[in-house]
Motif scaffolding. Sequence first.
Motif, PDB file in Angstrom:
ATOM      1  N   LEU A   1       0.811  -1.227   0.000  1.00 30.18           N
ATOM      2  CA  LEU A   1       0.000   0.000   0.000  1.00 30.18           C
ATOM      3  C   LEU A   1       0.835   1.264   0.000  1.00 30.18           C
ATOM      4  CD1 LEU A   1      -2.692  -0.970   2.667  1.00 30.18           C
ATOM      5  CD2 LEU A   1      -3.009  -0.876   0.203  1.00 30.18           C
ATOM      6  N   GLY A   2       2.064   1.173   0.451  1.00 28.10           N
ATOM      7  CA  GLY A   2       2.896   2.374   0.586  1.00 28.10           C
ATOM      8  C   GLY A   2       3.224   2.619   2.041  1.00 28.10           C
ATOM      9  N   GLU A   3       4.408   3.135   2.265  1.00 32.31           N
ATOM     10  CA  GLU A   3       4.916   3.287   3.634  1.00 32.31           C
ATOM     11  C   GLU A   3       4.034   4.207   4.481  1.00 32.31           C
ATOM     12  OE1 GLU A   3       7.314   2.039   6.536  1.00 32.31           O
ATOM     13  OE2 GLU A   3       7.396   1.316   4.467  1.00 32.31           O
ATOM     14  N   GLY A   4       3.365   5.171   3.822  1.00 30.27           N
ATOM     15  CA  GLY A   4       2.518   6.119   4.553  1.00 30.27           C
ATOM     16  C   GLY A   4       1.382   5.453   5.290  1.00 30.27           C
ATOM     17  N   TYR A   5       1.062   4.223   4.896  1.00 35.94           N
ATOM     18  CA  TYR A   5      -0.076   3.541   5.497  1.00 35.94           C
ATOM     19  C   TYR A   5       0.321   2.573   6.606  1.00 35.94           C
ATOM     20  CZ  TYR A   5      -3.157   5.339   1.877  1.00 35.94           C
ATOM     21  OH  TYR A   5      -3.887   6.159   1.072  1.00 35.94           O
ATOM     22  N   ARG A   6       1.632   2.449   6.869  1.00 26.14           N
ATOM     23  CA  ARG A   6       2.094   1.422   7.803  1.00 26.14           C
ATOM     24  C   ARG A   6       1.341   1.457   9.138  1.00 26.14           C
ATOM     25  NH1 ARG A   6       6.605  -1.856   9.072  1.00 26.14           N
ATOM     26  NH2 ARG A   6       7.619  -1.429   7.119  1.00 26.14           N
ATOM     27  N   ASP A   7       1.309   2.643   9.759  1.00 20.71           N
ATOM     28  CA  ASP A   7       0.669   2.734  11.070  1.00 20.71           C
ATOM     29  C   ASP A   7      -0.843   2.634  10.969  1.00 20.71           C
ATOM     30  OD1 ASP A   7       3.150   2.964  12.110  1.00 20.71           O
ATOM     31  OD2 ASP A   7       3.118   5.153  12.183  1.00 20.71           O
ATOM     32  N   ALA A   8      -1.391   3.134   9.849  1.00 22.84           N
ATOM     33  CA  ALA A   8      -2.839   3.075   9.668  1.00 22.84           C
ATOM     34  C   ALA A   8      -3.308   1.622   9.638  1.00 22.84           C
ATOM     35  CB  ALA A   8      -3.247   3.792   8.394  1.00 22.84           C
ATOM     36  N   ILE A   9      -2.469   0.729   9.097  1.00 23.03           N
ATOM     37  CA  ILE A   9      -2.818  -0.695   9.068  1.00 23.03           C
ATOM     38  C   ILE A   9      -3.067  -1.196  10.485  1.00 23.03           C
ATOM     39  CG2 ILE A   9      -1.981  -3.019   8.481  1.00 23.03           C
ATOM     40  CD1 ILE A   9      -0.254  -1.636   6.313  1.00 23.03           C
ATOM     41  N   ASP A  10      -2.171  -0.802  11.384  1.00 21.84           N
ATOM     42  CA  ASP A  10      -2.319  -1.219  12.785  1.00 21.84           C
ATOM     43  C   ASP A  10      -3.600  -0.677  13.394  1.00 21.84           C
ATOM     44  OD1 ASP A  10       0.121  -2.556  12.891  1.00 21.84           O
ATOM     45  OD2 ASP A  10       1.153  -0.643  13.099  1.00 21.84           O
ATOM     46  N   TYR A  11      -3.841   0.608  13.142  1.00 23.31           N
ATOM     47  CA  TYR A  11      -5.021   1.225  13.741  1.00 23.31           C
ATOM     48  C   TYR A  11      -6.303   0.575  13.226  1.00 23.31           C
ATOM     49  CZ  TYR A  11      -2.182   4.869  15.818  1.00 23.31           C
ATOM     50  OH  TYR A  11      -1.263   5.551  16.575  1.00 23.31           O
ATOM     51  N   VAL A  12      -6.339   0.282  11.926  1.00 18.40           N
ATOM     52  CA  VAL A  12      -7.531  -0.353  11.365  1.00 18.40           C
ATOM     53  C   VAL A  12      -7.738  -1.726  12.010  1.00 18.40           C
ATOM     54  CG1 VAL A  12      -8.542  -1.342   9.278  1.00 18.40           C
ATOM     55  CG2 VAL A  12      -7.478   0.915   9.200  1.00 18.40           C
ATOM     56  N   LEU A  13      -6.652  -2.478  12.124  1.00 15.69           N
ATOM     57  CA  LEU A  13      -6.729  -3.784  12.788  1.00 15.69           C
ATOM     58  C   LEU A  13      -7.248  -3.639  14.216  1.00 15.69           C
ATOM     59  CD1 LEU A  13      -3.534  -5.819  11.843  1.00 15.69           C
ATOM     60  CD2 LEU A  13      -5.903  -6.566  11.678  1.00 15.69           C
ATOM     61  N   LEU A  14      -6.704  -2.638  14.903  1.00 14.61           N
ATOM     62  CA  LEU A  14      -7.075  -2.386  16.298  1.00 14.61           C
ATOM     63  C   LEU A  14      -8.571  -2.134  16.422  1.00 14.61           C
ATOM     64  CD1 LEU A  14      -5.775  -1.691  19.130  1.00 14.61           C
ATOM     65  CD2 LEU A  14      -5.864   0.669  18.413  1.00 14.61           C
ATOM     66  N   VAL A  15      -9.075  -1.226  15.582  1.00 15.67           N
ATOM     67  CA  VAL A  15     -10.492  -0.874  15.631  1.00 15.67           C
ATOM     68  C   VAL A  15     -11.353  -2.097  15.310  1.00 15.67           C
ATOM     69  CG1 VAL A  15     -12.276   0.453  14.455  1.00 15.67           C
ATOM     70  CG2 VAL A  15     -10.163   1.573  15.164  1.00 15.67           C
ATOM     71  N   LEU A  16     -10.956  -2.835  14.270  1.00 15.36           N
ATOM     72  CA  LEU A  16     -11.730  -4.014  13.881  1.00 15.36           C
ATOM     73  C   LEU A  16     -11.793  -5.030  15.011  1.00 15.36           C
ATOM     74  CD1 LEU A  16     -10.708  -4.725  10.181  1.00 15.36           C
ATOM     75  CD2 LEU A  16     -12.903  -3.913  11.087  1.00 15.36           C
ATOM     76  N   ILE A  17     -10.653  -5.234  15.665  1.00 11.76           N
ATOM     77  CA  ILE A  17     -10.602  -6.252  16.710  1.00 11.76           C
ATOM     78  C   ILE A  17     -11.450  -5.863  17.904  1.00 11.76           C
ATOM     79  CG2 ILE A  17      -9.054  -7.196  18.450  1.00 11.76           C
ATOM     80  CD1 ILE A  17      -7.046  -7.339  15.982  1.00 11.76           C
TER      81      ILE A  17
END
Lengths: 311, 298
Positions: B265-281
């Motif tokens: 997706l691009g390096e700019g999204y690295r942390d967003a991936i975590d946050y999305v996972l966090l919210v989903l979980i």
Amino acid sequence: MSRRGLLTGAGWLVMGVLLLLPLRGSAYVLSFFLLIFMYVAMVESWNLLSGYTGYFSLGHGLFFGIGAYAFALSLIKGKFPPGVALLVGGLAPVVVAFLLGFVLMRVRIRVAYFAVLTLGLNEIMKTAVANSDALGASYGFTIPPVPHLALPYYTLLFIALGAIATTIAIDRSRFGLGLRAILEDEDVAQETGVDTTRYKILVFMVSAFFPGLAGGMIAWNWSYVDPYLAFDLILSFNTAIMAVFGGVGTVWGPVVGAVVMSVLIEALWINLPHFQAVVFGILLILIVLVSPGGLTELLPRLGLRRRSWQG
Amino acid sequence: MDLQIALQLTAFGLVWGGLYSLTALGLNLVYGVMKILNIAHGEFLMLGAYTTFWLLTLWGISPLLSLPVSILLLFAFGAVVHRLVVAPIVRQSGNSILRLEKGTLIVFFGVLMFVQNGALLLWKGDYRVVDYLSAPLNLGGLHMAGNRLLVLGISLLVTVALHFFLNYTFTGKAIRAISQDREAGLLMAIDAGRIGLVSFALGTAVAGLAGSLAALIYVITPTMGLLFTLKAFTVMVVGGLGSVLGTLAAGLFLGVAESWGAFLLGEGYRDAIDYVLLVLIILLISYGLLRGRERLAL
């Protein structure tokens, strides 16, 4: 004169001074006061959601940021008059809160989980905006400056007053009673006929409105907006801290918290930027240990109404 | 896609994953016994990172030797924090879980502000790096710096050690007992107060170790902690369902997912991936689609 009469008199006096201040006050004083108004609006809105229902948000700045962007976009791209753009800034977060609430508020989320979740939503939005070219990516937008400092001053003053008035109205209403029932015990509230999901979604929407308005006005006052400024976590953190410090779940606790801590920020910031936050940390720990009901509980002689916040 | 790149991405992801599991295990030790979230967990990790940095910079002490120093320092610091702020809150809350949750959330938030900004005040916001074993090694076509191998190795080693500690020692078993059923644990004459202190300090000590390891492969700043806390939280919730080994699996998975996600997706999204996972979980747990940590022990 009764104590109540004295307080009312003092209130009108403060109002009078605040209304006349732009005639005399320097740019520095006005800027400082409009920051206080912004915090009062933020903290009181946070209080409506988190103080009354117990759903502790660590990302209430999300609505501020959305408001700032909705204002900037409708002013620059939509060519709306500024007044309408401000209103769009207030309503856009309400729509977002409705959509989010539809998912978040149907179930019970544990205190710490909700805190982390709201923080996460703020960060997701920040990243999404920073990576979207249509939203100005990480550079954001430049906005034509305000004609006069009195404009943001009065606008934010009335936004803050609106937030307080709304809180008073809710505090005295059946709706407010239902919210408090959710705080005490959500299951029991549900059993005894409070439509908890509807109440929670509704209060989430109300609590998004004033931060959105404030976000738009502040962005205009900054005359630019970028994702890191609009969705700065510090704003969310300060909001929660001020509310806890003042005393949550009451009308005046958060106002006291916002005013006292804004003054503290200003006084400490001049000397040492990070020292302010260190002091906040200590105060936060102390207030929980010494007086979980906040500053307004510590000073009961003021005659401020306080209700138990912690279950 | 090139097999070489795929391997490389996975290997890098595993290194981060090992670190995430270790951080999550520390968080888990605190959460398991007291059922509270330490939102300042990452700040303890940051202190560990600075311990390694300063020991190397000021006295030239090898990062390998600073690991135990970090563990001891953070164990002591954790014990102090427990005595000063956690224990009073637990006493004050009586039997009300809700009060305990709110009180500790705010208090740990206060600790976060205090430690993070104290560090900013003392050490400024400059980005710092520790240069140790950073020359890349060639492992049969796979390029990896020695420090990354070290991080992965120690993370795995300590995770396994914790697994044995919790399953085969008296203190470890007592921690698990209190985590599983506090009342029953008390009836078996386990001193819950002492176990609370020990597991809290152990949790911060593990965070300190994770920080010392993170210092080897990541930029050190006073504000580095929060992201680690949130990642550890995600890992803890996903992996905590089973055991220490479950947490390890979840951590490795997150590390690899992040590494691939950032590549795709691009390096700019690295942390967003975590946050999305966090919210989903969190949503999955709250909707009852995923069982939370509550009923299960480490």
